[in-house]
Design an enzyme around this catalytic site. Structure first.
Site, PDB file in Angstrom:
ATOM      1  N   ARG A   9       0.839  -1.214   0.000  1.00  0.00           N
ATOM      2  CA  ARG A   9       0.000   0.000   0.000  1.00  0.00           C
ATOM      3  C   ARG A   9       0.866   1.253   0.000  1.00  0.00           C
ATOM      4  O   ARG A   9       0.533   2.257  -0.613  1.00  0.00           O
ATOM      5  CB  ARG A   9      -0.935   0.010   1.202  1.00  0.00           C
TER       6      ARG A   9
ATOM      7  N   ASP B 249       0.208  -6.944  -2.969  1.00  0.00           N
ATOM      8  CA  ASP B 249      -1.223  -6.774  -2.711  1.00  0.00           C
ATOM      9  C   ASP B 249      -1.746  -6.026  -3.927  1.00  0.00           C
ATOM     10  O   ASP B 249      -0.954  -5.606  -4.777  1.00  0.00           O
ATOM     11  CB  ASP B 249      -1.448  -5.972  -1.409  1.00  0.00           C
TER      12      ASP B 249
ATOM     13  N   HIS C 128      -6.707 -10.289  -2.554  1.00  0.00           N
ATOM     14  CA  HIS C 128      -5.796  -9.133  -2.582  1.00  0.00           C
ATOM     15  C   HIS C 128      -4.831  -9.214  -3.767  1.00  0.00           C
ATOM     16  O   HIS C 128      -3.646  -8.928  -3.630  1.00  0.00           O
ATOM     17  CB  HIS C 128      -4.984  -9.070  -1.278  1.00  0.00           C
TER      18      HIS C 128
ATOM     19  N   GLU D 242      -9.233 -12.895   3.386  1.00  0.00           N
ATOM     20  CA  GLU D 242     -10.206 -12.014   2.728  1.00  0.00           C
ATOM     21  C   GLU D 242     -10.361 -12.231   1.224  1.00  0.00           C
ATOM     22  O   GLU D 242     -10.536 -11.264   0.487  1.00  0.00           O
ATOM     23  CB  GLU D 242      -9.831 -10.550   2.992  1.00  0.00           C
TER      24      GLU D 242
ATOM     25  N   PHE E 258      -1.132  -2.225  14.292  1.00  0.00           N
ATOM     26  CA  PHE E 258      -0.520  -0.908  14.509  1.00  0.00           C
ATOM     27  C   PHE E 258      -0.965   0.136  13.488  1.00  0.00           C
ATOM     28  O   PHE E 258      -0.493   1.261  13.513  1.00  0.00           O
ATOM     29  CB  PHE E 258       1.007  -1.042  14.517  1.00  0.00           C
ATOM     30  N   ASP E 259      -1.896  -0.257  12.595  1.00  0.00           N
ATOM     31  CA  ASP E 259      -2.526   0.769  11.764  1.00  0.00           C
ATOM     32  C   ASP E 259      -3.748   1.339  12.494  1.00  0.00           C
ATOM     33  O   ASP E 259      -4.389   2.259  12.003  1.00  0.00           O
ATOM     34  CB  ASP E 259      -2.935   0.214  10.394  1.00  0.00           C
TER      35      ASP E 259
ATOM     36  N   TRP F 268      -0.315  -2.381   8.627  1.00  0.00           N
ATOM     37  CA  TRP F 268      -0.928  -2.211   7.308  1.00  0.00           C
ATOM     38  C   TRP F 268      -0.870  -0.734   6.956  1.00  0.00           C
ATOM     39  O   TRP F 268      -0.984   0.127   7.844  1.00  0.00           O
ATOM     40  CB  TRP F 268      -2.378  -2.715   7.329  1.00  0.00           C
TER      41      TRP F 268
END
Ligand code: ACM
Ligand code: ZN
Length: 502
Positions: A115, A144, A221, A281, A373-374, A419
């Site tokens: 990302r 991703d 993803h 996912e 931690f996002d 993330w």
């Protein structure tokens, strides 16, 4: 014994807190460090520890000028040296004896390179901090939909068509309608690691006794994969590839050719025994419409499309195992059948980890309830945009990886995940990692014992200043709100607790 241990720890400003510290008078100038790798007394002291702990164990006998390091391996010596280094950086090396070894064998951080692509310099800098804190695992989420970040010689379009996109911020890319671009486009955002860069990172990690676990995400993803190689996308009734599929097609042989080829390249670069294959996912939205998926279901006698995920995971697991490695996958892979050798990484809370553990799988605990931690580390109104519930330093520190009833021998350890959908810069990434990473380091290394969150906070604040002096951008504990400091996640819970205490 417990309170005695706590007393010793209070006297030592160090993260992670050691197993044992017996202080003596004064402080050390550390003029002379002597290493003993064949000490009989030390061997006897660690004789009953599990092998992984024995390997990293060390004893430091700290005198006014001289420090004796005892360890069985270079790794143990390295951990001991990091203890001295941290104490020196904090300003004082107290005399006494430190005896120390880790509780868990997997003490990790995950960094999402897709990302936001952060680059080798950033990773090296984080590994320096990780080494100081005795972390031993860096999990890299290398691909991703937002970008493929690893050079492939066999499938070059993964980077040529999948490593650059429109929109530097992930959310801008979403707004663009998920458009990709190419390296020669001056407006494009992206990048990828060359194999040489990755080999250099692997070597840098090894010097710090950190293993890099590479992740190649599948079957979800994966929009960048199906866009670059339409043969890995599902096939419609008219024989054309479905455009814009977020999952690879588990019915198509092209998918396996690509994944196996890439995994072979990955295993050539990364010596890690564990190879992460994602598995989370998958939308499975297109699979029912796909002629190849339907044919695969017919051949295998499947009644649900979700069984195709199990098919893909088992086939890839067998491939990885045939190469002498093992897979790790996110907890979804448990639901559609996976061999015992697969390690399950629990992220949707702890339930996946508990189920996997009960089924005899090794597990890594990364619950989004504590180790994402996002997620916000303080009040929404004072923090940059993030996800999730309040995940303050104190909340992270409260986490215990072995839930009641779990078989601890199958809990490899814990890992925090960063993330990066809402983390567009390296400075921001550091801000989200530190000091919350300190809590993960301590939970992973230090023995299970009663925690004193205020005492830990003091140590974290001292070490935070060391990191700041070294040029890290840390979250500022001085401005932390009362709610975050309390460890509660909502004002309601905080108020209720206050009332109960009055
Ligand atoms: C995940 O957070 N989707 C593993
Ligand atoms: Zn398909």
């Amino acid at each position: 014994m417990k309170s005695l241990l706590l007393g010793f720890i209070l006297a030592l400003n160090l993260i992670p807190a050691p197993v044992e510290f017996k202080p003596s008078e004064g402080t050390s100038t550390v003029d002379n460090v002597v290493v003993r790798k064949h000490s009989f007394g030390f061997r006897k002291a660690v004789r009953d520890l599990p092998e992984f702990a024995r390997k990293e164990a060390y004893r430091l006998t700290i005198g006014p000028r001289k420090v004796v390091v005892e360890a069985r391996t270079d790794e143990g010596v390295f951990r001991a040296r990091k203890t001295i280094e941290q104490l020196q950086a904090l300003g004082e090396v107290p005399c006494g004896v430190i005896f120390d070894y880790p509780r868990f064998r997997h003490r990790g951080l995950m960094i999402d390179e897709s990302r936001t692509f952060k680059g080798a310099q950033f990773l090296k800098k984080q590994m320096d901090a990780m080494a100081l804190l005795k972390f031993n695992i860096l999990h890299l989420h290398l691909d991703d939909s937002a970008g493929w970040r690893i050079e492939s010689e066999t499938y070059p379009d993964l980077t040529a068509k999948g490593a650059f996109r429109i929109g530097a911020h992930y959310m801008e890319w979403e707004k663009s309608g998920y458009k990709y671009s190419t390296q020669d486009d001056p407006e494009a955002y992206g990048g990828y690691y060359t194999k040489d860069e990755l080999r250099d990172l692997v070597a840098y990690a090894a010097e710090r006794y950190i293993t890099i676990i590479p992740e190649i995400e599948m079957p979800g993803h994966s929009l960048e994969v199906t866009s670059a190689y339409p043969g890995t996308s599902c096939t419609l009734e008219d024989g054309t590839p479905f455009k814009g599929a977020w999952d690879v097609c588990p019915g198509s042989e092209e998918t396996y050719k690509l994944l196996e080829s890439v995994l072979t390249e990955v295993m050539e670069i990364f010596p890690s025994h564990y190879i992460h294959i994602g598995g989370d996912e998958a939308s499975m939205a297109v699979w029912p419409k796909c002629i190849k998926c339907r044919e695969r279901m017919r051949q295998e006698g499947y009644t649900e499309v979700s069984q195709l995920q199990g098919y893909l995971v088992r086939r890839i697991e067998a491939f990885v195992r045939a190469h002498g490695r093992s897979i790790i996958g996110w907890d979804e892979i448990l639901e559609t059948g996976v061999p015992q050798s697969a390690v399950i990484q629990s992220w949707r809370g702890i339930s996946g980890g508990i189920k996997a553990n009960a089924a005899g799988h090794k597990v890594v605990m990364s619950p989004n309830s504590h180790l994402y931690f996002d997620y916000y580390q303080d009040l929404i109104r004072k923090e940059p945009r993030a996800w999730g519930e309040l995940t303050s330093l104190r909340h992270v520190y409260s986490y215990e990886p072995v839930a009641p009833g779990m078989d601890e021998t199958l809990v490899l350890g814990l890992q925090a995940n960063l993330w990066c959908e809402w983390i567009p810069t390296v400075e921001h990434a550091e801000y989200m990692l530190w000091p919350r990473g300190f809590a993960v380091a301590e939970i992973g290394w230090s023995p299970r014992r009663e925690k004193d969150p205020l005492e830990f906070r003091d140590r974290a604040d001292a070490l935070r200043h060391v990191l700041m002096d070294m040029g890290y951008n840390t979250f500022d504990l001085d401005t932390e709100s009362e709610l975050a400091r309390s460890g509660y996640r909502t004002f309601d819970a905080f108020e209720r607790a206050k009332k109960q205490n009055n």
